[in-house]
Every structure is written in C-alpha cells, then in structure tokens.
Design a protein around this motif. Sequence first.
Motif, PDB file in Angstrom:
ATOM      1  N   UNK A 103       4.848  37.179  32.771  1.00 60.34           N
ATOM      2  CA  UNK A 103       4.491  37.985  33.938  1.00 60.34           C
ATOM      3  C   UNK A 103       3.146  37.601  34.540  1.00 60.34           C
ATOM      4  N   UNK A 104       2.321  36.895  33.750  1.00 57.31           N
ATOM      5  CA  UNK A 104       1.018  36.464  34.246  1.00 57.31           C
ATOM      6  C   UNK A 104       1.029  35.013  34.714  1.00 57.31           C
ATOM      7  N   UNK A 105       2.200  34.386  34.699  1.00 54.86           N
ATOM      8  CA  UNK A 105       2.308  32.990  35.109  1.00 54.86           C
ATOM      9  C   UNK A 105       2.014  32.004  34.017  1.00 54.86           C
ATOM     10  N   UNK A 106       1.795  32.516  32.794  1.00 51.20           N
ATOM     11  CA  UNK A 106       1.528  31.633  31.667  1.00 51.20           C
ATOM     12  C   UNK A 106       2.821  31.016  31.152  1.00 51.20           C
ATOM     13  N   UNK A 107       2.771  29.757  30.723  1.00 44.22           N
ATOM     14  CA  UNK A 107       3.978  29.133  30.172  1.00 44.22           C
ATOM     15  C   UNK A 107       4.403  29.823  28.884  1.00 44.22           C
ATOM     16  N   UNK A 108       5.712  29.930  28.714  1.00 41.50           N
ATOM     17  CA  UNK A 108       6.232  30.479  27.462  1.00 41.50           C
ATOM     18  C   UNK A 108       7.472  29.704  27.049  1.00 41.50           C
ATOM     19  N   UNK A 109       7.711  29.673  25.763  1.00 48.13           N
ATOM     20  CA  UNK A 109       8.826  28.933  25.180  1.00 48.13           C
ATOM     21  C   UNK A 109       9.999  29.870  24.995  1.00 48.13           C
ATOM     22  N   UNK A 110      11.198  29.408  25.395  1.00 46.81           N
ATOM     23  CA  UNK A 110      12.380  30.271  25.379  1.00 46.81           C
ATOM     24  C   UNK A 110      13.359  29.894  24.274  1.00 46.81           C
ATOM     25  N   UNK A 111      13.813  28.635  24.269  1.00 46.90           N
ATOM     26  CA  UNK A 111      14.855  28.254  23.312  1.00 46.90           C
ATOM     27  C   UNK A 111      14.871  26.756  23.099  1.00 46.90           C
ATOM     28  N   UNK A 112      15.544  26.332  22.038  1.00 46.87           N
ATOM     29  CA  UNK A 112      15.714  24.913  21.728  1.00 46.87           C
ATOM     30  C   UNK A 112      17.198  24.635  21.520  1.00 46.87           C
ATOM     31  N   UNK A 113      17.713  23.613  22.188  1.00 50.07           N
ATOM     32  CA  UNK A 113      19.111  23.224  22.055  1.00 50.07           C
ATOM     33  C   UNK A 113      19.201  21.892  21.322  1.00 50.07           C
ATOM     34  N   UNK A 114      19.793  21.867  20.132  1.00 47.85           N
ATOM     35  CA  UNK A 114      19.931  20.598  19.405  1.00 47.85           C
ATOM     36  C   UNK A 114      20.813  19.612  20.169  1.00 47.85           C
ATOM     37  N   UNK A 115      20.461  18.338  20.099  1.00 49.27           N
ATOM     38  CA  UNK A 115      21.225  17.274  20.748  1.00 49.27           C
ATOM     39  C   UNK A 115      21.833  16.404  19.665  1.00 49.27           C
ATOM     40  N   UNK A 116      23.105  16.071  19.824  1.00 49.44           N
ATOM     41  CA  UNK A 116      23.813  15.267  18.831  1.00 49.44           C
ATOM     42  C   UNK A 116      23.312  13.824  18.865  1.00 49.44           C
ATOM     43  N   UNK A 117      22.730  13.371  17.774  1.00 50.09           N
ATOM     44  CA  UNK A 117      22.215  11.999  17.697  1.00 50.09           C
ATOM     45  C   UNK A 117      23.133  11.088  16.887  1.00 50.09           C
ATOM     46  N   UNK A 118      24.343  11.558  16.588  1.00 49.81           N
ATOM     47  CA  UNK A 118      25.284  10.727  15.846  1.00 49.81           C
ATOM     48  C   UNK A 118      24.793  10.467  14.436  1.00 49.81           C
ATOM     49  N   UNK A 119      24.917   9.223  14.002  1.00 51.60           N
ATOM     50  CA  UNK A 119      24.493   8.861  12.643  1.00 51.60           C
ATOM     51  C   UNK A 119      22.994   8.633  12.538  1.00 51.60           C
ATOM     52  N   UNK A 120      22.300   8.694  13.655  1.00 49.81           N
ATOM     53  CA  UNK A 120      20.890   8.307  13.713  1.00 49.81           C
ATOM     54  C   UNK A 120      19.977   9.412  13.187  1.00 49.81           C
ATOM     55  N   UNK A 121      19.042   9.046  12.324  1.00 49.99           N
ATOM     56  CA  UNK A 121      18.184  10.024  11.670  1.00 49.99           C
ATOM     57  C   UNK A 121      16.701   9.708  11.847  1.00 49.99           C
ATOM     58  N   UNK A 122      15.875  10.730  11.702  1.00 53.55           N
ATOM     59  CA  UNK A 122      14.411  10.665  11.775  1.00 53.55           C
ATOM     60  C   UNK A 122      13.981  10.234  13.184  1.00 53.55           C
ATOM     61  N   UNK A 123      13.929  11.210  14.082  1.00 53.90           N
ATOM     62  CA  UNK A 123      13.634  10.941  15.486  1.00 53.90           C
ATOM     63  C   UNK A 123      12.166  10.688  15.743  1.00 53.90           C
TER      64      UNK A 123
END
Length: 403
Positions: A103-123
Amino acid sequence: MNSVFLFVILVISTGCLNENHNPDHPHNTSFYIDYRSIKGSSDGIAVIELDPEAPNFGNISSKLELGNGVLPHHIYYNLDAKKMFTTALGGSYLYEIKTDKDQYGQPKLISATPIDTGENTVGENLFFTNDGRYFMTFMGGAGGPKDGSIGVFNANNNQLIKTIKAPIQVNPGKFIMYPHGISVNEEKGLMMVTSTIHPDLTTGMGNTCTLLDLNTYEIKETYQVADSPADLSAPVEVLLLRGKFPQYALATTMLGGDIWIAPYNTATKKYDAFTKIFDGSTQGLGWALEMYIDDTNKLYVSFADPGRVLVFDINNLPQLKLLKTFEADRGAHHMAFFKTKSGKDVVAVQNNLLDLPNLNSGTISIIDINSGKKLGTVDLRNKYGILPESIEGTNGPGSYMHH
C-alpha cells in the motif's frame, strides 16, 4: 561516475526501459536478496532497505520462503524486466518469482513457481537473449562425477527446449563440465561457459572455459584458463565484452584468484588463448568471483579473500589499470549500484560465498564509489540468522553489465 551511468544502472543492457526503471523511483534503494537460513529454517528471498541514510536501513520488509535446502543462488530479470527468476542449488533449481507493491508502493514478494529443468541439477547462472530464449548453467548436470549441462529455455513459457551436454569422457578436447558462469555475444553468435567445480566441492574441479555456437550449440573450442593443465584454477565467471566495449573475453578464477583475458579473432571468429592479466596473489587476494561494468568503462571485480572489490579501467585492454580498492567483508561476492537519498553513488557488496569457512561474513557492505568509504554494514547473520547469497535491484537490474 557520470550522469549516464546513474540512468542506465536501472536499465537492462539491451537498452530497454519501462516505467518501473525510473531512477527517481522513491523505493529504488530497496533490494531483493536470495538468502539461506543458518537456523534450520526455510531459505528464501527477501526485500531489504540498503540506503544507510534511510531510517529503516538494514530492515527486511518482505520475505518469501522457498523451503529447507533450496539454497536460492542468483536473481535475474528477463529482457524487459517484467519477469523475475531465481536459480537455486537445491529444490527445483529454477523459480519464477511474482512480485507486487504494497500500500506504500514498497516492493513485496508474492509467490514462487518452480520451473521444470528436466534432468538438469544445481542451477547457477542465466542469460536471456533477444530471440526469446534463455540459457542456464547446471553445475551438476545429470549428477555424474564429471557432469554438467546447459539448459535452453523458451522465455515465453519457461519450457525446456534442449539440454546441451558435451562430456569430457567423450571428447577431452571440447567439453562442458561443472558449468557455472555464462556469457553471450549475440552479435557474434557466441556463448561461453566456465568449468568451475563439482557441486559437492570435492569430487572434481575445472580449469577451462568452453566456447559454443549460440545457434547450433556446437562446441567451437575449450580453453585452458590456468597456469598449467594441472592447475585447477576453477574459473567461476566469464564476460564476453560486447557493444561499445573492447572485444575481449574476461574470466575470473575462484581458486586461482586471478583475472584472465582472451582477444576476439575476426579471422577465426573465435577467441584466441587466455592469458593472465591480473595475478591476485601479488596483491594478497584470492577467490576472484564476480565482474560488473559501469557505463564509464570501469570494471568491478570482487575478491572473496580477504573481502575486497577492485575497480579497473578497461579503456586500454589488454592493459588493465587498477584505479581503486574497496574494503568489504570476507566473502565479497555480488554487487548492486545505486544512489543514496542525498545523492551519493554507492555499491552494495554481498559478503558470503556458499557459507564456506572464512568466506561467509553474512553481511552487505555499502561503499561510496567516489571516496571508497564504507557508509554502512548490514549484519544479516546476527540480525536475522540468514546469509545473503545474491543481490538484485527491485526496479530492474542493479548493474549495467554483469555477464
């Protein structure tokens, strides 16, 4: 620092600009940080005020928990800075992050959506290109002892298009192994990745950078970035200078503690061999990590040991002229640039590298770029029980060029 840089630090390097990149925005001294908990709680992302002149300096105003052991690693914006992502060493390895304003115009964090990286690990690192793709390095690859891969994603829907693999067992002369750093020169159609270290930090280490064709994904060359084949220097970041900058490749070596350079060869359309341009050991420095460039052609390089940022003039490459040395804290790593309320040009330095002993201060240093004076320190370790892993602007990228 000139007025042009003060404008472009909140503009992505392609020159795109939207209303959220107004440098006079009242909240552009708030930053996103990836963090890890050191109290057994969830890791996540937070919004923190970093202007030492602000009454709420060092305060976290919003948090988004991602889960235990996720270890978010690096925050990125897409090309128009309308989407934000974080890579992760654990969990789902890549997440799209939804943000908003309170409400004050400050940034805020809402949610995180995982993305499928297949067999690939350690981003590890991301790079967005203008043709609707983005590339991601996976230091763990599919999990083998000498693995590593590059994921190619559709930037519109986050779908994995292709996994680029080139095992050293198949071709010891041209390979991808433990890739961490990535940089792209779209005009030349080239991409380069580093070979750093196995994710467990003990199974194996690299000492090379590999050049690929950006469109065919063919490996063009693997370069030694070390004093000898036996020198496991662990190149960590690479930067293909582009646009108005001198056409060279730069690389930092984590265990070497050095900066290396390779000139672009217009005849071969590749880079020539890497040579050492700065020897950290001669300056009492080790663990060279990140490279950032401002719009006055100054290169900022962090050295985790003992925790310093060196500022170089790159106008006369391959000559690298040291201009300034800033004192940060042990583990000096990622950076972000901004102006304080009173107009001081400052750099925020995140001081922590993987919670490694003596490289994990858990602080953020705010340093005046002109005077070199440390204006303030946020002690996240003692104040919140967390360690910062990376830092990024809340109105868009907090630097002009990173990789």
